[in-house]
Design a protein around this motif. Structure first.
Motif, PDB file in Angstrom:
ATOM      1  N   VAL A 153    -124.546 -93.345  89.471  1.00 60.34           N
ATOM      2  CA  VAL A 153    -125.136 -92.184  90.140  1.00 60.34           C
ATOM      3  C   VAL A 153    -124.002 -91.431  90.817  1.00 60.34           C
ATOM      4  CG1 VAL A 153    -126.853 -91.360  91.782  1.00 60.34           C
ATOM      5  CG2 VAL A 153    -127.260 -93.496  90.529  1.00 60.34           C
ATOM      6  N   LEU A 154    -123.817 -90.184  90.424  1.00 59.44           N
ATOM      7  CA  LEU A 154    -122.698 -89.332  90.851  1.00 59.44           C
ATOM      8  C   LEU A 154    -121.372 -89.754  90.219  1.00 59.44           C
ATOM      9  CD1 LEU A 154    -124.462 -87.739  92.857  1.00 59.44           C
ATOM     10  CD2 LEU A 154    -122.600 -87.937  94.504  1.00 59.44           C
ATOM     11  N   TYR A 160    -114.005 -84.420  94.145  1.00 59.81           N
ATOM     12  CA  TYR A 160    -114.973 -85.448  94.532  1.00 59.81           C
ATOM     13  C   TYR A 160    -115.829 -84.973  95.705  1.00 59.81           C
ATOM     14  CZ  TYR A 160    -116.801 -90.119  95.573  1.00 59.81           C
ATOM     15  OH  TYR A 160    -117.630 -91.196  95.790  1.00 59.81           O
ATOM     16  N   LEU A 161    -115.183 -84.397  96.714  1.00 61.33           N
ATOM     17  CA  LEU A 161    -115.931 -83.919  97.874  1.00 61.33           C
ATOM     18  C   LEU A 161    -116.898 -82.800  97.487  1.00 61.33           C
ATOM     19  CD1 LEU A 161    -113.080 -83.876 100.571  1.00 61.33           C
ATOM     20  CD2 LEU A 161    -114.887 -85.585 100.266  1.00 61.33           C
ATOM     21  N   GLU A 162    -116.479 -81.942  96.566  1.00 66.32           N
ATOM     22  CA  GLU A 162    -117.355 -80.869  96.086  1.00 66.32           C
ATOM     23  C   GLU A 162    -118.582 -81.455  95.380  1.00 66.32           C
ATOM     24  OE1 GLU A 162    -118.734 -76.999  95.300  1.00 66.32           O
ATOM     25  OE2 GLU A 162    -117.215 -77.753  96.695  1.00 66.32           O
ATOM     26  N   ARG A 163    -118.355 -82.509  94.608  1.00 64.07           N
ATOM     27  CA  ARG A 163    -119.475 -83.148  93.911  1.00 64.07           C
ATOM     28  C   ARG A 163    -120.452 -83.760  94.917  1.00 64.07           C
ATOM     29  NH1 ARG A 163    -117.960 -88.238  90.736  1.00 64.07           N
ATOM     30  NH2 ARG A 163    -116.089 -86.967  90.445  1.00 64.07           N
ATOM     31  N   VAL A 164    -119.930 -84.403  95.950  1.00 63.53           N
ATOM     32  CA  VAL A 164    -120.794 -84.985  96.971  1.00 63.53           C
ATOM     33  C   VAL A 164    -121.619 -83.891  97.653  1.00 63.53           C
ATOM     34  CG1 VAL A 164    -120.814 -86.174  99.208  1.00 63.53           C
ATOM     35  CG2 VAL A 164    -119.309 -86.986  97.379  1.00 63.53           C
ATOM     36  N   ILE A 165    -120.984 -82.797  98.035  1.00 67.71           N
ATOM     37  CA  ILE A 165    -121.656 -81.730  98.774  1.00 67.71           C
ATOM     38  C   ILE A 165    -122.722 -81.036  97.920  1.00 67.71           C
ATOM     39  CG2 ILE A 165    -121.297 -79.447  99.814  1.00 67.71           C
ATOM     40  CD1 ILE A 165    -118.544 -80.549 100.778  1.00 67.71           C
ATOM     41  N   THR A 166    -122.441 -80.864  96.628  1.00 67.60           N
ATOM     42  CA  THR A 166    -123.358 -80.092  95.772  1.00 67.60           C
ATOM     43  C   THR A 166    -124.408 -80.947  95.075  1.00 67.60           C
ATOM     44  OG1 THR A 166    -121.807 -80.228  93.916  1.00 67.60           O
ATOM     45  CG2 THR A 166    -121.632 -78.301  95.358  1.00 67.60           C
ATOM     46  N   GLN A 167    -124.171 -82.257  94.926  1.00 67.57           N
ATOM     47  CA  GLN A 167    -125.075 -83.077  94.117  1.00 67.57           C
ATOM     48  C   GLN A 167    -125.741 -84.228  94.861  1.00 67.57           C
ATOM     49  OE1 GLN A 167    -123.310 -84.336  90.369  1.00 67.57           O
ATOM     50  NE2 GLN A 167    -122.009 -82.515  90.292  1.00 67.57           N
ATOM     51  N   ALA A 180    -127.457 -84.611  97.592  1.00 66.74           N
ATOM     52  CA  ALA A 180    -128.793 -84.474  98.184  1.00 66.74           C
ATOM     53  C   ALA A 180    -129.894 -84.653  97.143  1.00 66.74           C
ATOM     54  CB  ALA A 180    -128.922 -83.104  98.855  1.00 66.74           C
ATOM     55  N   ALA A 181    -129.617 -84.339  95.877  1.00 62.34           N
ATOM     56  CA  ALA A 181    -130.602 -84.486  94.801  1.00 62.34           C
ATOM     57  C   ALA A 181    -129.869 -84.946  93.543  1.00 62.34           C
ATOM     58  CB  ALA A 181    -131.338 -83.170  94.559  1.00 62.34           C
ATOM     59  N   PRO A 182    -129.487 -86.213  93.467  1.00 61.29           N
ATOM     60  CA  PRO A 182    -128.632 -86.689  92.372  1.00 61.29           C
ATOM     61  C   PRO A 182    -129.366 -86.761  91.035  1.00 61.29           C
ATOM     62  CG  PRO A 182    -129.358 -88.534  93.687  1.00 61.29           C
ATOM     63  CD  PRO A 182    -129.825 -87.295  94.405  1.00 61.29           C
ATOM     64  N   TRP A 210    -131.739 -94.166  98.451  1.00 59.64           N
ATOM     65  CA  TRP A 210    -130.532 -93.315  98.404  1.00 59.64           C
ATOM     66  C   TRP A 210    -130.432 -92.431  99.654  1.00 59.64           C
ATOM     67  CZ3 TRP A 210    -126.374 -92.277  95.139  1.00 59.64           C
ATOM     68  CH2 TRP A 210    -125.752 -91.029  95.274  1.00 59.64           C
ATOM     69  N   ILE A 211    -131.520 -91.739  99.967  1.00 59.86           N
ATOM     70  CA  ILE A 211    -131.511 -90.877 101.157  1.00 59.86           C
ATOM     71  C   ILE A 211    -131.312 -91.724 102.416  1.00 59.86           C
ATOM     72  CG2 ILE A 211    -132.879 -89.299 102.564  1.00 59.86           C
ATOM     73  CD1 ILE A 211    -131.785 -88.082  99.971  1.00 59.86           C
TER      74      ILE A 211
END
Length: 376
Positions: A242-243, A282-289, A291-293, A322-323
């Motif tokens: 996941v991610l 990686y940080l961009e992926r965390v910020i954009t994805q 919340a709703a993986p 996850w949340i």
């Protein structure tokens, strides 16, 4: 002109005579013939996880272990063709795991730190601590002595190599000259590798079965969601997809029976710090994805390895965990427990590990800040 059948090649010169044996060395001594030793072949006993699980667990936090009481050692995982591996030792009726790290799988300090962070967040992981030099010397003697079904010639954790060679030689009447040759070969190979000796830890033994090959329900899926969210914090790519752009390694979750459900225990976690463009991505992926993986890779992994169809109820359970995991990270940032955990890890790091541990801590703090910004 005739047919090929009528063609007879002209006779050529005879072949040169075969060379004779080499002349004897000066003094007339005949060359020494290579000698071979007959060695006993031992069959490795099948690991009985249920029998080992019935033993009491040795407390890893104790200052020392009763190594002289070792009555049996068996291989639990790994150690075949690598320097790493996990053994289990029966210390007078209590079980303790001993792990030798293969640094090709990641620095040991990154694994120790990852376990501490996940444990601070409430994720079940095995307790682990390094063995000091004196402890390791004592452990080496008794672990090798009690590993009675070790198969000669098979890979073993590096710290046990020489005592196992000596035991093999004694059991098969190997000459002192041949024994020393074996030891010299091992030491020369180790020297040429230019690698430091692998670290060895005492580790809590975890019974149960791996997630791979076993079905799970909504209680376990919720726990897996929490583990997956905390894996994002440390960039632990070798577990749940996941991610992460891979298909997962579900063997790095152990299912321990507990009533009607199972407790999901994370093993072999590793912090993989990033820098530069890789960190930014990686940080961009965390910020954009985060919340709703996207759970499509998880669906594939569960179907292929567990015969589990991730339906809407299962997805909701996983996303609930996850949340919850993301919120736990935010809470640890707010109450200072994450910073305290990282400070403890840095202060406890060995001199040769401090740079890596510091890099891990800085990475975790940046990922934690990105997760906190989601305000889930």
């Amino acid at each position: 002109t005739g047919s090929l059948r009528d063609f007879v090649p002209m006779a050529g010169p005879p072949p040169p005579p075969r060379p004779g044996p080499p002349p004897p060395p000066p003094g007339g001594a005949a060359p020494k013939k290579k000698t071979w030793a007959k060695v006993e072949v031992v069959t490795e006993k099948k690991f009985d996880k249920r029998a080992w699980s019935l033993l009491a667990k040795m407390d890893v936090d104790r200052p020392s272990f009763p190594w002289s009481s070792a009555v049996e050692t068996q291989r639990l995982a790994g150690g075949r063709g690598t320097r790493g591996g996990v053994l289990v030792v029966n210390l007078g009726g209590s079980v303790l795991a001993v792990k030798s790290y293969d640094e090709r799988a990641g620095p040991p300090a990154g694994e120790i730190l990852a376990g501490k962070v996940l444990a601070r967040a409430g994720v079940p992981v095995p307790k682990t601590r390094y063995l000091g030099k004196d402890e390791l010397e004592e452990a080496t003697e008794h672990v090798a002595r009690s590993w009675t079904d070790y198969v000669s010639g098979q890979a073993a954790p590096e710290f046990l190599t020489i005592p196992l060679i000596r035991r093999r030689a004694a059991a098969n009447n190997i000459s002192d000259e041949m024994l020393q040759g074996w030891i010299d070969t091992f030491n020369e190979t180790k020297k040429n590798s230019k690698k430091e000796a692998s670290r060895v830890s005492a580790m809590e033994f975890i019974g149960g079965e791996t997630l791979a090959g076993n079905t799970v329900g909504t209680p376990e899926l919720q726990q897996l969601g929490t583990i997956a969210a905390l894996d994002v914090l440390i960039n632990n790519t070798d577990r749940l997809p996941v991610l992460f752009s891979h298909y997962g390694n579900l063997s790095n979750v152990i299912l321990c029976p507990s009533g009607d459900a199972a407790v999901c225990v994370g093993i072999d976690q590793q912090c993989n710090p990033l820098q530069g463009d890789a960190l930014s991505s990686y940080l961009e992926r965390v910020i954009t994805q985060a919340a709703a993986p996207d759970l499509s890779r998880l669906e594939t992994a569960l179907a292929a390895n567990c015969n589990v169809v991730l339906d809407s109820a299962g997805s909701d359970a996983f996303l609930g965990g996850w949340i919850g995991g993301l919120r736990k990270v935010s809470a640890m940032v707010a109450d200072g427990s994450l910073d305290a955990c990282l400070r403890d890890a840095e202060s406890a790091a060995e001199p040769g590990e401090r740079d890596h541990v510091t890099a891990c801590c800085e990475f975790i703090q940046q990922v934690a800040a990105a997760i906190t910004s989601l305000k889930v």
